[in-house]
Design an enzyme around this catalytic site. Structure first.
Site, PDB file in Angstrom:
ATOM      1  N   GLY A 265       0.831  -1.197   0.000  1.00  0.00           N
ATOM      2  CA  GLY A 265       0.000   0.000   0.000  1.00  0.00           C
ATOM      3  C   GLY A 265       0.861   1.241   0.000  1.00  0.00           C
TER       4      GLY A 265
ATOM      5  CG  MET B  53       8.787   1.441   1.778  1.00  0.00           C
ATOM      6  SD  MET B  53       8.680   0.232   3.114  1.00  0.00           S
ATOM      7  CE  MET B  53      10.070   0.728   4.126  1.00  0.00           C
TER       8      MET B  53
ATOM      9  CG  ASN C 138      10.997   4.390   1.247  1.00  0.00           C
ATOM     10  OD1 ASN C 138      11.422   3.292   1.524  1.00  0.00           O
ATOM     11  ND2 ASN C 138      10.116   4.588   0.280  1.00  0.00           N
TER      12      ASN C 138
ATOM     13  CG  HIS D  57       0.463   2.371   8.616  1.00  0.00           C
ATOM     14  ND1 HIS D  57      -0.101   1.401   9.408  1.00  0.00           N
ATOM     15  CD2 HIS D  57       1.673   1.882   8.230  1.00  0.00           C
ATOM     16  CE1 HIS D  57       0.728   0.370   9.501  1.00  0.00           C
ATOM     17  NE2 HIS D  57       1.813   0.631   8.789  1.00  0.00           N
ATOM     18  CD  GLU D  58       3.258   3.708   5.080  1.00  0.00           C
ATOM     19  OE1 GLU D  58       4.449   3.459   5.351  1.00  0.00           O
ATOM     20  OE2 GLU D  58       2.367   2.838   5.085  1.00  0.00           O
TER      21      GLU D  58
END
Length: 911
Positions: free
Chosen positions: A330, A332, A334, A366-367
């Site tokens: 969904g 990432m 980074n 979430h990220e």
């Protein structure tokens, strides 16, 4: 018949629904496995105990910083291959005496030195580097192995330099390419996905989360493109026909967080005076259409929330977020350059639904939660992945709730996640949240951890911890944890040490280890006749045994929140298998435990208390909290599945639904009622089941029709809108004529004027599906033509789903056959098509026959590969078929056991 495994058609139909995605995964893994196997080259004779045979680094070296320069080619070479070239150096300290350098490398081809070696070694700060004796690539464990003539000196720093080339493949791993079309012209994006073990596919590195370092990044790229990385750009130089962009060094971080992208994307950004620069990057047409505006509007606000929640400043000057057409996950996290699937970042206010908006919001949150929990402080090894992902799952809902307080996101999404975790974790094949390190070694074993247990159960267990500590105490502990371990690595017990213990019956470690180190969860049974409370490991198949032993004998320290006749009582801790709590003893008042699903466990009661709860639901259900009403239904059906109560008792929890107007109880009930609809559709039970459903859903359907002025007004609440979808979907399924006429009318109106869709965004999935189900080839062809023209991923995925809703076998067969032609169905949608068709009762046998009709050599290859993956350590994939057969067997036994009881109950209920 010889000995072997025979799968009947009825078993196979259900099996295909669960296993089709796994089959695709196995095929893909097979290709990778055989490619790697074929590339093995001659290398020195080695002893089986040599370190390069281990998947774990020996811990003798510690990287300090990398200098990396990469040049992706966005056009194919003379061989039709997209490649990248590069060179990199890493400064590392020797921490234990060794004559061996192991550095991860996968699918990279090296330029050999004049001496015939893959790398050059020099000393830094006065250190003298020993000569290189031998180098080779160890394919199985993905190392570049460098044997030295002498040992490295402890405490000295060395520099390892390499030049290499790799393929810029479209495999969604490491440094890869994504493609899209704009104005009829193909565009190529060079992008990355390093987590968990694919940084080594982009450049040689010490590719373990504890091997943190600083990264100096330079990208060479064509004119007309822009280069992005974790750090802020420092300078872009023009050199003939290419540009060279350098970036500021990163903070100290793990290799799996490294990211870089070269594209022709456009962007929007926050105002210059903001503390943190936020930019949204996407295809030019998507940015111009405003699809990045919503993400830009919430990102800074969510960052502000987390800075306050963690009591920790965001440590970077910018947060780039980029939407990619081809992306496996969904999103990432980074650090400084978050990558997303397009549907996870872009929101089209014209075509997207509320679900799409919530998905974008929760994914961004979430990220961003990971910027601290995961990036600033990182797990030492992947066996504690649950702490990163479970925590981000939990606090992402808090972040969204802060910026969208009217959505009730915490309750709706938390309950959905908890139910997903319950379903997965009640299987005998489940696993603990944290596994021993020795069970998580290979890339395949690491990848297998990215599942429902890690995300959903992890979030639910952390929410339970927050509930019994209180959210302020929990947040203060997190802040102290982040402060102490910033830029370092931890194990999960390090967090327990920072949480204040407030009136607890045991230490946090003693309580939480029982939830972390053993799989599953308990069912707590309360007998109000005696006040007796017991706990047992809950398994959906009562006759099954857990697949692993437990250090705590499958007993938990259970925080029981409870109420009596609507009055909230003091929390009770169940610390052993059996106990007695006198305040729960009663013969007249109802007792309800696990109020608002604050704990990760199910609850059963004595028959008299069940009757009192059902009576309360029938007389005034509002006295029981909404979340608890939803959980009563879910607990009852799952307890019945496990033979702990009668199925008729579970069905009685739905009798009151004709008076229910809230979304969560209906959502919980429909999930289970759909099981009955699908299983009994072709039996004599179906007629009475349909009549029962109509009696329950019609009041909700007409209530929503009235408050929306005959469906013309949009409800303000997201949960009310979702309940509107539930009402329409279930009413049409149950054959409510008003519903069937309504969806057919809306769909026909849309067909007459495709550019002016009369169907509200949030209702389109339900209305489209029912319109196609009630229609024929004309309705189906209309949607198919829209899919073929679709340029928006969210719209394409919606159309992929609704095309599977037809009841016409000839259309479903044609749809399945289209998956064999990439010009008809995009490769990334093939699994969706087969899975959706297999979920259609009419389509189940068709999907089974379709899979069986595939080349017999493919099936034989899969069987052979199953043997090979067992040998190679891909154990998880090999279990998929066995798990699916077990689940199918349970379903067939369920039908035989419950059909008569369900029929009798429906007769009595409808009398």
């Amino acid at each position: 018949m010889g000995k072997g495994l025979y799968i009947s058609k009825s078993v196979g139909i259900t099996l295909i629904v669960l296993a089709v995605a796994a089959v695709a995964t196995i095929i893909a893994l097979s290709v990778v496995f055989h490619n790697e196997k074929s590339r093995t080259v001659e290398k020195p004779q080695i002893n089986e105990t040599d370190q390069w045979k281990s998947y774990r680094l020996p811990g003798t070296l510690s990287p300090q910083y990398y200098n990396i320069t990469l040049w992706p080619r966005l056009v194919p070479d003379a061989n039709g291959m997209y490649i990248f070239t590069g060179h990199s150096g890493v400064a590392f300290t020797c921490v234990k005496e060794t004559g061996l350098i192991l550095i991860h490398s996968n699918k990279l081809n090296y330029t050999l030195t004049p001496e015939g070696h893959h790398a050059k070694l020099t000393g830094l700060e006065g250190a003298k580097a020993p000569a290189i004796n031998k180098t080779w690539l160890e394919v199985e464990t993905q190392y570049l192995v460098i044997q030295l003539s002498e040992t490295l000196q402890v405490g000295k720093i060395y520099w390892l330099y390499m030049e290499f080339q790799g393929e810029l493949a479209n495999d969604l791993r490491g440094f890869y390419r994504s493609e899209y079309f704009e104005d009829g012209v193909k565009k190529v994006v060079a992008t990355t996905q390093m987590e968990p073990t694919d940084a080594r596919k982009a450049f040689p590195c010490f590719d373990e989360p504890a091997m943190k370092a600083v990264f100096h990044m330079t990208l060479i790229h064509p004119s007309g493109t822009v280069a992005l990385s974790n750090g802020t750009k420092t300078i872009t130089l023009r050199n003939q026909n290419v540009l060279q962009t350098k970036f500021k060094p990163t903070l100290k971080m793990s290799t799996y967080l490294v990211a870089f992208v070269v594209s022709e994307y456009s962007s929007i950004r926050t105002a210059a005076e903001t503390d943190v620069l936020v930019r949204i990057w996407a295809r030019r047409t998507a940015i111009e259409a405003g699809h990045g505006d919503y993400a830009l509007s919430i990102t800074g606000r969510i960052l502000d929330f987390f800075q306050s929640y963690y009591n920790s400043k965001y440590p970077l000057p910018k947060s780039d977020q980029i939407a990619l057409r081809d992306f496996d996950a969904g999103a990432m996290e980074n650090w400084g350059l978050i990558t997303y699937r397009e549907t996870s970042l872009l929101y089209d206010p014209i075509t997207s639904s509320n679900k799409d908006k919530e998905w974008v919001s929760t994914t961004i949150a979430h990220e961003l939660a990971h910027m601290w929990f995961g990036n600033l402080v990182t797990m030492k090894w992947w066996n504690d992945l649950w702490l990163n992902e479970g925590f981000a799952t939990y606090v992402s809902y808090l972040g969204v709730d802060d910026v969208q307080p009217t959505w009730n996101i915490v309750s709706t999404h938390f309950l959905a996640d908890t139910h997903k975790a319950f379903a997965f974790d009640s299987n005998k094949f489940s696993r603990p949240l944290s596994l021993p390190e020795e069970e998580v070694k290979t890339p395949a074993q690491i990848n297998a951890l990215f599942n429902t247990i890690t995300y959903s159960k992890g979030g639910a267990v952390l929410r339970m911890l927050s509930e019994f500590l209180s959210e302020p105490v929990f947040a203060r502990g997190l802040s102290a944890y982040l402060k102490q371990f910033a830029y370092g690595n931890t194990v999960y017990t390090d967090l327990w040490g920072k949480l204040q213990e407030v009136n607890l019956p045991a230490t946090i470690s003693e309580i939480m280890n029982r939830w972390i180190l053993q799989m599953g969860f308990p069912v707590v049974t309360i007998d109000t006749r005696t006040g007796n409370i017991t706990q047992n490991h809950f398994l959906s198949d009562a006759d099954s045994k857990p697949s692993r032993s437990s250090p705590y004998n499958y007993e938990w320290f259970v925080p029981i929140s409870w109420m009596k006749n609507g009055t909230v009582m003091d929390r009770y801790w169940l610390l052993e298998k059996n106990a007695t709590h006198d305040p729960m003893k009663t013969n007249s008042e109802w007792v309800l435990a696990n109020v608002n699903v604050s704990g990760f466990y199910r609850v059963n009661y004595d028959p008299q208390n069940w009757q009192r709860l059902l009576s309360q639901l029938s007389t005034d259900h509002s006295v029981i909290p909404v979340l608890s009403r939803a959980q009563i239904v879910d607990d009852a059906f799952n307890l019945a599945k496990a033979n702990m109560i009668n199925m008729s008792l579970a069905l009685r929890t739905t009798s009151y639904l004709s008076e229910e107007r809230e979304y969560l109880p209906w959502q919980s009930a429909i999930k289970h009622l759909n099981t009955f609809i699908n299983r009994f559709r072709h039996t004599e039970v179906n007629t009475k089941m349909q009549k029962f459903l109509r009696s329950k859903v019609q009041p909700l359907f007409h209530y929503l029709k009235n408050i929306t002025a005959d469906w013309t007004e949009i409800l303000s609440s997201h949960t009310d809108q979702y309940n509107q979808l539930n009402a329409i979907s279930l009413a049409c399924t149950a054959g409510v004529e008003d519903c069937l006429d309504l969806t057919k009318m809306w769909y026909r109106q849309w067909m007459k004027n495709p550019d002016k869709n009369p169907i509200k965004h949030s209702m389109r999935s339900t209305v489209y599906c029912n319109g196609i189900a009630a229609g024929g080839s004309e309705e189906w062809e209309f949607a198919w033509n829209l899919y073929k023209k679709s340029v928006d991923d969210a719209e394409a995925e919606l159309l992929i789903y609704i095309l599977s809703c037809t009841r016409k076998p000839e259309l479903l067969n044609r749809y399945l056959n289209y998956t064999l032609d990439p010009n008809m169905v995009q490769k990334k949608h093939v699994n969706y098509v087969i899975r959706h068709v297999a979920n259609n009762v009419v389509g189940q046998p068709l999907a089974w026959d379709f899979i069986r009709s595939l080349s017999s050599c493919v099936r034989q290859q899969l069987e052979l590969f199953k043997e090979e993956i067992n040998k190679a350590g891909f154990g998880t994939e090999a279990l998929v078929v066995d798990e699916s057969i077990t689940i199918t067997k349970e379903n067939m036994e369920w039908m035989q056991k419950n059909k008569g009881e369900v029929m009798q109950w429906l007769k009595e209920e409808l009398a």
